[in-house]
Design a protein around this motif. Structure first.
Motif, PDB file in Angstrom:
ATOM      1  N   ASP A 110       0.651  -1.027  -0.447  1.00  0.00           N
ATOM      2  CA  ASP A 110      -0.168   0.113   0.112  1.00  0.00           C
ATOM      3  C   ASP A 110       0.885   1.235   0.083  1.00  0.00           C
ATOM      4  O   ASP A 110       0.383   1.955  -0.769  1.00  0.00           O
ATOM      5  CB  ASP A 110      -0.983  -0.092   0.765  1.00  0.00           C
ATOM      6  CG  ASP A 110      -1.879  -1.055   1.058  1.00  0.00           C
ATOM      7  OD1 ASP A 110      -2.369  -1.783   0.355  1.00  0.00           O
ATOM      8  OD2 ASP A 110      -2.184  -1.563   2.372  1.00  0.00           O
ATOM      9  N   GLY A 111       1.553   1.059   1.094  1.00  0.00           N
ATOM     10  CA  GLY A 111       3.150   2.313   0.611  1.00  0.00           C
ATOM     11  C   GLY A 111       3.461   2.753  -0.084  1.00  0.00           C
ATOM     12  O   GLY A 111       3.553   3.533  -1.416  1.00  0.00           O
ATOM     13  N   LEU A 112       3.631   1.664  -1.366  1.00  0.00           N
ATOM     14  CA  LEU A 112       4.835   1.676  -2.399  1.00  0.00           C
ATOM     15  C   LEU A 112       3.553   2.276  -3.422  1.00  0.00           C
ATOM     16  O   LEU A 112       3.977   2.868  -4.502  1.00  0.00           O
ATOM     17  CB  LEU A 112       5.206  -0.365  -3.295  1.00  0.00           C
ATOM     18  CG  LEU A 112       5.502   0.028  -4.608  1.00  0.00           C
ATOM     19  CD1 LEU A 112       6.630   1.121  -4.981  1.00  0.00           C
ATOM     20  CD2 LEU A 112       5.543  -1.253  -4.638  1.00  0.00           C
ATOM     21  N   LYS A 113       2.298   1.925  -3.138  1.00  0.00           N
ATOM     22  CA  LYS A 113       1.477   2.185  -4.523  1.00  0.00           C
ATOM     23  C   LYS A 113       0.656   4.035  -4.226  1.00  0.00           C
ATOM     24  O   LYS A 113       1.396   4.351  -5.606  1.00  0.00           O
ATOM     25  CB  LYS A 113       0.285   1.572  -3.864  1.00  0.00           C
ATOM     26  CG  LYS A 113      -0.571   1.920  -5.007  1.00  0.00           C
ATOM     27  CD  LYS A 113      -1.916   0.799  -4.714  1.00  0.00           C
ATOM     28  CE  LYS A 113      -3.061   0.852  -5.681  1.00  0.00           C
ATOM     29  NZ  LYS A 113      -2.825   0.437  -7.007  1.00  0.00           N
ATOM     30  N   ALA A 114       1.266   4.245  -2.965  1.00  0.00           N
ATOM     31  CA  ALA A 114       0.602   4.898  -2.551  1.00  0.00           C
ATOM     32  C   ALA A 114       2.017   6.520  -3.250  1.00  0.00           C
ATOM     33  O   ALA A 114       1.760   7.438  -4.211  1.00  0.00           O
ATOM     34  CB  ALA A 114       0.821   6.201  -1.331  1.00  0.00           C
ATOM     35  N   PHE A 115       3.100   6.157  -3.133  1.00  0.00           N
ATOM     36  CA  PHE A 115       4.683   6.876  -3.270  1.00  0.00           C
ATOM     37  C   PHE A 115       4.492   6.638  -4.898  1.00  0.00           C
ATOM     38  O   PHE A 115       4.550   7.699  -5.451  1.00  0.00           O
ATOM     39  CB  PHE A 115       5.395   6.079  -2.473  1.00  0.00           C
ATOM     40  CG  PHE A 115       6.781   6.671  -2.823  1.00  0.00           C
ATOM     41  CD1 PHE A 115       7.249   7.801  -2.196  1.00  0.00           C
ATOM     42  CD2 PHE A 115       7.985   6.356  -4.271  1.00  0.00           C
ATOM     43  CE1 PHE A 115       8.357   8.336  -2.879  1.00  0.00           C
ATOM     44  CE2 PHE A 115       9.058   6.794  -3.863  1.00  0.00           C
ATOM     45  CZ  PHE A 115       9.634   7.548  -3.397  1.00  0.00           C
ATOM     46  N   LEU A 116       4.733   5.300  -5.621  1.00  0.00           N
ATOM     47  CA  LEU A 116       5.005   5.295  -6.930  1.00  0.00           C
ATOM     48  C   LEU A 116       4.174   5.682  -7.521  1.00  0.00           C
ATOM     49  O   LEU A 116       4.133   6.850  -9.412  1.00  0.00           O
ATOM     50  CB  LEU A 116       5.296   3.930  -7.346  1.00  0.00           C
ATOM     51  CG  LEU A 116       6.407   3.149  -7.527  1.00  0.00           C
ATOM     52  CD1 LEU A 116       6.315   2.061  -8.019  1.00  0.00           C
ATOM     53  CD2 LEU A 116       6.977   4.342  -8.655  1.00  0.00           C
ATOM     54  N   GLU A 117       2.605   5.701  -7.711  1.00  0.00           N
ATOM     55  CA  GLU A 117       1.377   6.773  -8.093  1.00  0.00           C
ATOM     56  C   GLU A 117       0.980   7.705  -7.831  1.00  0.00           C
ATOM     57  O   GLU A 117       0.986   9.155  -8.613  1.00  0.00           O
ATOM     58  CB  GLU A 117       0.554   5.634  -7.609  1.00  0.00           C
ATOM     59  CG  GLU A 117       0.365   4.332  -8.524  1.00  0.00           C
ATOM     60  CD  GLU A 117      -1.293   2.807  -8.365  1.00  0.00           C
ATOM     61  OE1 GLU A 117      -1.873   4.193  -7.965  1.00  0.00           O
ATOM     62  OE2 GLU A 117      -0.742   2.031  -8.796  1.00  0.00           O
ATOM     63  N   HIS A 118       1.827   8.572  -6.307  1.00  0.00           N
ATOM     64  CA  HIS A 118       1.054   9.261  -5.758  1.00  0.00           C
ATOM     65  C   HIS A 118       2.536  10.342  -5.426  1.00  0.00           C
ATOM     66  O   HIS A 118       1.956  11.630  -4.857  1.00  0.00           O
ATOM     67  CB  HIS A 118      -0.447   9.566  -4.995  1.00  0.00           C
ATOM     68  CG  HIS A 118      -0.745   8.782  -5.751  1.00  0.00           C
ATOM     69  ND1 HIS A 118      -2.619   8.999  -7.426  1.00  0.00           N
ATOM     70  CD2 HIS A 118      -1.668   7.018  -5.857  1.00  0.00           C
ATOM     71  CE1 HIS A 118      -3.125   8.610  -7.233  1.00  0.00           C
ATOM     72  NE2 HIS A 118      -2.650   7.390  -6.270  1.00  0.00           N
TER      73      HIS A 118
END
Length: 157
Positions: A129-137
């Protein structure tokens, strides 16, 4: 999917970025520290001992990569007793990446095994979840540091 074993934890998520970018997020500690650990002794390389640290918890782990396949797979051993973690990266038709994480090799049985699998599944879900937020946003949600605030950890709930 990965090994079908009831004694493994598993987490997964789609990340709307190419596999090459998602893969590098786990190899390069200067990026990984934005969503997982706070410090690393080096980049992941096969058979090289690396130390990952979570400074806010005063915890560290020795990590030894056992297999790295560019943009497809990262497998490492860590912990005491040692378990094996695999990250698999699959490119989807829209160019995004489906990441699957498994952790196997627990030395526990019964309720202790179930607790370890739940803990690992929750932990790796938080990492993804942290990776997704960091990479996508481009947002560091501070999920790891907020998972166990000092007040709660000290009082056991």
């Amino acid at each position: 999917m990965t090994q079908k074993n009831a004694n493994c934890a598993e987490a997964h998520s789609s990340i709307r970025k190419p596999a090459s970018e998602v893969f590098e997020e786990f190899i390069d500690p200067e990026i990984t520290k934005n969503f997982w650990f706070t410090k690393s002794s080096d980049r992941l390389e096969v058979n090289k001992k690396i130390v990952w640290e979570w400074e806010m918890y005063n915890v560290s782990s020795i990590v030894v990569a056992k297999e790295i396949i560019q943009n497809e797979k990262i497998a490492f051993e860590w912990g005491e007793p040692t378990t094996t973690v695999e990250f698999k990266f699959k490119t989807l038709s829209d160019g995004s990446t489906f990441v699957t994480v498994t952790e196997c090799g627990y030395d526990k049985t019964g309720e202790e095994l179930l607790a370890a699998i739940r803990d690992s599944t929750g932990g790796f879900t938080t990492v993804l979840d942290g990776l997704k937020a960091f990479l996508e946003h481009g947002i560091n949600l501070n999920l790891i540091v907020d998972k166990f605030p000092k007040e709660i950890a000290q009082h056991g709930n």
